[in-house]
Write a protein that holds these residues in place. Structure first.
Motif, PDB file in Angstrom:
ATOM      1  N   ARG A   1       0.840  -1.194   0.000  1.00 53.48           N
ATOM      2  CA  ARG A   1       0.000   0.000   0.000  1.00 53.48           C
ATOM      3  C   ARG A   1       0.882   1.253   0.000  1.00 53.48           C
ATOM      4  O   ARG A   1       1.958   1.259   0.571  1.00 53.48           O
ATOM      5  CB  ARG A   1      -0.922   0.039   1.237  1.00 53.48           C
TER       6      ARG A   1
ATOM      7  N   TYR B   1      -3.888   5.335   3.512  1.00 49.14           N
ATOM      8  CA  TYR B   1      -3.257   4.336   2.653  1.00 49.14           C
ATOM      9  C   TYR B   1      -4.099   4.104   1.400  1.00 49.14           C
ATOM     10  O   TYR B   1      -5.323   4.135   1.428  1.00 49.14           O
ATOM     11  CB  TYR B   1      -2.979   3.017   3.385  1.00 49.14           C
TER      12      TYR B   1
ATOM     13  N   ASP C   1      -4.281   2.242  -2.801  1.00 44.00           N
ATOM     14  CA  ASP C   1      -3.835   1.215  -3.741  1.00 44.00           C
ATOM     15  C   ASP C   1      -2.755   1.847  -4.617  1.00 44.00           C
ATOM     16  O   ASP C   1      -3.041   2.790  -5.351  1.00 44.00           O
ATOM     17  CB  ASP C   1      -5.005   0.746  -4.602  1.00 44.00           C
TER      18      ASP C   1
END
Length: 350
Positions: A264, A277, A279
């Motif tokens: 992440r 956080y 992708d």
């Protein structure tokens, strides 16, 4: 004798067959780039030879994807990589370019100390200049500016940039400052905010940058956002994004349900103190947020299920609500840096 490892870390790579973007553990060697599905893998998923290759940065082939660079091999194969933030991309680009140059000259890769001398326009180091401009004490001051019933957060005006360049003797006059600011804009070190600056950048003028108090700009990793007639709910939602970004990068995070580990991209903000956080392969909205006010963060040798005891560089965040997050850095140094940064943010942020 194995090739020397020059740099390694997580980058997002575009697949050659399905064109999907996935995080990879990337290793830069003296003669090529190896990429692995996981850091712990013994065999690379692929290897890119650097001899005769060319590098393009910034690569703007993918619209909203930022911090992308491209490597083209002698067989005209394109490989696209995306870094988590600007300084990270520039570090990779700098080392890859030097590795290619060393191969061409039959030399060994060796790091040399760099001098950030930017007095002469022909020798300006845009990366070093960018870091100077972002300095919290001596750099360009980020403001919340209002125009046309919109509030632009974490930005600055075009004339403030030119004022800063002149006052710091980075340029000799304002016309020269326009040239440097335009280069910073074209290379992605500055971004336009608002219709006036966006129109100038998209136009055909010699200088896409405007020395104008009504032209707004921002640093690409500053946490900039624009509010337009926001409702109370929107303001509350955006409050956690108002903090200044103090650290960012990729880490492994353990899921709460399946206990699996995924890469992440983390962005640490202070005042208010949040760790968001994302992708790393794409998406502007965060997958989650950790409110750090009053949290405890420590290094650990294994997590609660005991299944990662063989892994190194683990650390744990325990929030004031007693929610546990287990993260893994790539190196002991990186783990220490994250722990210290989170501890500072948790004490100073609200």
């Amino acid at each position: 004798m194995e090739p020397k490892r020059i740099r390694e870390g997580y980058l997002v790579k575009r697949g050659s067959m399905f064109n999907t973007w996935k995080p990879m553990w990337v290793v830069l060697l003296e003669d090529g780039i190896e990429f692995y599905k996981k850091k712990s893998d013994n065999s690379p998923k692929g290897m890119i030879p650097l001899k005769g290759s060319t590098l393009t940065s910034p690569c703007q082939d993918f619209g909203k994807r930022m911090f992308v660079f491209k490597i083209t091999t002698t067989k005209q194969q394109d490989h696209f990589f995306q870094a988590a933030f600007l300084e990270e991309r520039d570090g990779w680009v700098r080392d890859i370019k030097k590795a290619i140059k060393c191969i061409e000259g039959g030399q060994k890769f060796a790091r040399k100390s760099t001098r950030r001398s930017i007095r002469l326009p022909e020798t300006v180091d845009l990366g070093a200049l960018y870091l100077s401009m972002k300095d919290n004490e001596k750099g360009v001051k980020e403001l919340n500016l209002e125009k046309d019933k919109k509030i632009f957060n974490h930005c600055f005006t075009g004339n403030c940039v030119i004022d800063w360049l002149v006052s710091n003797q980075s340029v000799r006059n304002r016309q020269e400052g326009l040239m440097i600011a335009s280069s910073l804009l074209n290379e992605g070190y500055l971004h336009p905010a608002g219709d006036l600056s966006k129109t100038a950048m998209d136009g055909t003028a010699d200088n896409p940058f405007l020395d104008n108090p009504d032209a707004f700009y921002y640093f690409p990793d500053s946490g900039f956002f624009c509010e337009e007639n926001s409702s109370d709910d929107d303001v509350i939602l955006k409050e956690e994004f108002r903090g200044v970004i103090i650290k960012q990068g990729c880490l492994l995070k353990q899921g709460h349900r399946r206990k699996n580990w995924k890469v992440r991209k983390f962005v640490l903000r202070e005042d208010p103190a949040y760790l968001h956080y994302y992708d790393p392969a794409g998406g502007e909205d965060p997958l989650g947020a950790i409110h750090l006010r009053g949290c405890v963060v420590t290094s650990v040798e294994s997590n609660s299920d005991g299944k990662r005891s063989e892994e190194e560089n683990l650390f744990e965040i325990i929030t004031s609500d007693e929610i546990h997050y287990f993260l893994q850095a790539a190196t002991p140094k990186e783990r220490t840096e994250w722990i210290k940064a989170i501890q500072v943010a948790s004490r100073t942020g609200k």
